[in-house]
Scaffold this motif. Structure first.
Motif, short mmCIF file in Angstrom:
data_model
loop_
_atom_site.label_atom_id
_atom_site.label_comp_id
_atom_site.label_asym_id
_atom_site.label_seq_id
_atom_site.Cartn_x
_atom_site.Cartn_y
_atom_site.Cartn_z
N ASP A 164 0.90 -1.22 0.02
CA ASP A 164 -0.01 -0.13 -0.01
C ASP A 164 1.11 1.23 0.00
OD1 ASP A 164 -2.31 -1.49 0.19
OD2 ASP A 164 -2.92 -0.58 1.99
N PRO A 165 0.36 2.19 -0.67
CA PRO A 165 1.18 3.48 -0.43
C PRO A 165 1.14 4.06 1.11
CG PRO A 165 -1.16 3.98 -1.37
CD PRO A 165 -0.83 2.48 -1.57
N GLY A 166 2.17 4.10 1.58
CA GLY A 166 2.34 4.48 3.08
C GLY A 166 2.47 6.15 2.96
N PRO A 197 7.86 9.26 0.89
CA PRO A 197 6.92 8.39 0.28
C PRO A 197 7.48 7.02 0.04
CG PRO A 197 7.19 9.82 -1.28
CD PRO A 197 8.04 10.45 -0.10
N ALA A 198 6.88 6.01 0.52
CA ALA A 198 7.38 4.72 0.30
C ALA A 198 6.26 3.64 0.33
CB ALA A 198 8.56 4.14 1.27
N ASN A 199 6.27 2.36 -0.25
CA ASN A 199 5.39 1.38 0.01
C ASN A 199 5.49 0.89 1.23
OD1 ASN A 199 4.38 2.17 -2.49
ND2 ASN A 199 4.95 0.41 -3.54
N ARG A 200 4.29 0.18 1.85
CA ARG A 200 4.43 -0.32 3.06
C ARG A 200 5.14 -1.87 3.07
NH1 ARG A 200 3.11 3.09 6.98
NH2 ARG A 200 0.89 4.19 6.68
#
Lengths: 370, 178
Positions: free
Chosen positions: B59-61, B103-106
């Motif tokens: 998910d987008p974190g 921004p990073a993915n979970r």
């Protein structure tokens, strides 16, 4: 057996239930359409003030933030900004007032003359075309143009003198709405975002933030652009003997809100007045240069648009025309002006959502890759 | 005093307020009392039922969550799609902090195992306050940086240890070659 199926009492009950159901259905339906109608009626006058105050809130927000950063409370900063804006407006009106009144009076007597002359010009052009291309059928272009111009002017006068109440309402409502949008805008957004379900809350929150940042950038950029173009046109026209330079600058600024078509429409009255009053001389060509080369090409395209407007809010010309037509159908002349910005806003939202989906492969779209 | 009146005029005890809870989190240890009350208006209070998914891997974190009450399970899926639990979090723990600054993915999934109250602090709000109240944002970000670098050091140490031990058979061969 058959008489066992439904006794008389049951039949009566069934009949009553069905009737009641039908009646309540009908009542619901009529009241629903009635409610929609009421809502429509109630919200007719509200659209424009809300839009204007949103724009005002977007414009004033940076100033309020600046004051707030220097340690003033939010409400106090808003009041201070309001006070400053009001006194600037008041001073401006006081300075311009005798000027404007005089201009307005002479405009009322001059307008028919300009229109007559414009129609005459159109007639000449058509006769010219007819001479060169005789197969072009006789189309009543001048008549249509005259009717259109007359209607426009009638609308204009009706809007300004006839409904002082409406303007009074605007004067009252816009500052009030602006104040609350400025003070509680974040809270309103936060509350609405908070209503979304837990699973999507984080994404909605982030998206709303991204979209509102782009939006405020866009609205501020467009308004600033319109103001500067209007000022440039005014200054350019003031160099000539043309009358109504401030009005023409105002008109050019407002029409500049609509890309592609706006600047062309904004030129028309200036060119007609120049032709009628000044003739086809050096001044006329200077005015053309001011409108096209200086205001549009140099100032707008080379300086303002690259600095103020991010390129992805640009709309394809086809969408611009569609937005103008649809806006005009819904809200008349005002709709034509705000149709394109509204379309840009929709585009910005869509693009932000798409970019979001692309940078973070969202759940559901990435599983097949694995 | 009449119990009715005492009930009405009873102030919420300090320990029950959100600001007090935030003050107990190591991430916000630099913040003063007033800053904590301001932070209260920035964070988002969310209530979760038992077994609700908070986010899933990929998910987008956009920020971190604090556990104010209840329990949260962090887990990921192995190569066969089997769920393996990584850690159980309880009151006062937080998770997802690596995505607060950038921004990073979970990297893992999170779900509640009982009824939970979570406090969310998201990047969008941090950007907002770093413009308006840089002092407070600075304190939070320094706390975050300290925490992340501590973890980085720990991870580096563990990596070193693991490298020194190495997988017994392959590593042994390599050493013979060298």
């Amino acid at each position: 057996m058959p008489e066992r199926l439904l006794t008389r009492a049951q039949l009566l009950l069934l009949f009553l239930v069905l009737t009641a159901g039908l009646a309540s259905g009908l009542a619901l339906f009529t009241s629903a359409s009635r409610i929609v109608e009421l809502l429509q009626k109630a919200s007719t006058g509200i659209f424009l003030p809300i839009l204007l105050s949103l724009v005002a809130a977007f414009l004033l927000e940076p100033v309020v933030s600046l004051l707030e950063r220097n340690g003033l409370g939010r409400s106090k900063s808003i009041f201070l900004v309001f006070f400053l804006a009001a006194s600037t407006l008041y001073l401006g009106v006081q300075l311009m007032n005798p000027h404007w009144q005089e201009m307005w009076k002479s405009l009322q007597s001059d307008l028919p003359r300009y229109i007559g002359k414009g129609v005459q010009l159109l007639k000449d052009v058509q006769a010219n075309i007819h001479d060169h291309l005789p197969f072009v059928s006789e189309y009543d272009l001048p008549g249509k143009g005259k009717a259109f111009a007359n209607r426009l002017i009638a609308d204009l006068f009706a809007a300004t003198t006839g409904s002082a109440l409406k303007i009074g309402g605007l004067v009252l409502m816009v500052p009030l709405f602006t104040f609350f949008f400025l003070r509680d805008g974040q809270k309103i957004i936060r509350f609405s975002v908070g209503l979304s379900p837990n699973r999507h809350y984080e994404m909605v929150h982030d998206l709303v933030h991204l979209i509102s940042r782009q939006l405020s950038h866009f609205v501020r950029g467009r308004i600033l652009e319109a103001i500067i173009v209007g000022l440039v046109v005014w200054a350019g026209l003031a160099q000539t003997d043309i009358r109504y330079a401030p009005l023409l600058g105002l008109f050019a600024g407002i029409t500049n809100l609509v890309p592609y078509l706006g600047p062309l429409v904004g030129m028309v009255p200036g060119l007609v007045i120049a032709l009628v009053d000044l003739g086809m001389g050096g001044q006329f060509w200077w005015i053309v240069v001011v409108y096209l080369l200086i205001a549009q090409v140099i100032v707008d395209n080379f300086i303002l648009i690259p600095v103020l407007i991010s390129h992805f809010s640009n709309l394809h010309p086809l969408w611009v025309v569609l937005a103008i037509v649809m806006g005009g159908k819904l809200y008349g002349v005002v709709g034509m002006i705000i149709g394109v910005p509204v379309a840009s806003i929709i585009k910005i939202s869509l693009i932000e959502i798409r970019q979001y989906r692309r940078t973070f492969a969202l759940p559901g779209s990435s599983h097949d890759l694995e | 005093m009449n119990p009715l009146w005492s009930n009405i005029f009873r102030k919420k005890p300090e320990e029950e307020s959100l600001a007090y809870f935030l003050g107990t989190i190591p991430l916000f240890s630099d913040l003063k009392n007033r800053d904590l009350h301001f932070l209260e208006s920035i964070v988002h209070q969310r209530h979760y039922d038992a077994g609700e998914v908070i986010f899933t891997e990929g998910d987008p974190g956009t920020g971190l969550y604090l556990v104010r009450s209840g329990k949260v399970s962090i887990y990921n899926h192995d190569a066969y799609g089997k769920r393996c639990s990584l850690v159980q979090l309880v009151q006062g723990d937080f998770f997802g902090e690596t995505t607060l600054a950038a921004p990073a993915n979970r990297a893992a999934s999170a779900r509640t195992t009982e009824q939970c109250e979570l406090i969310g602090l998201f990047r969008a709000d941090m950007e907002e306050i770093s413009k308006k109240y840089p002092m407070i944002a600075n304190k939070i970000l320094v706390g975050l940086a300290r925490l992340l670098s501590e973890r980085l050091h720990l991870a580096a140490q563990q990596l070193n240890k693991a490298q020194a031990q190495g997988p017994p058979d392959q590593d042994g061969e390599v050493r013979k070659d060298a």
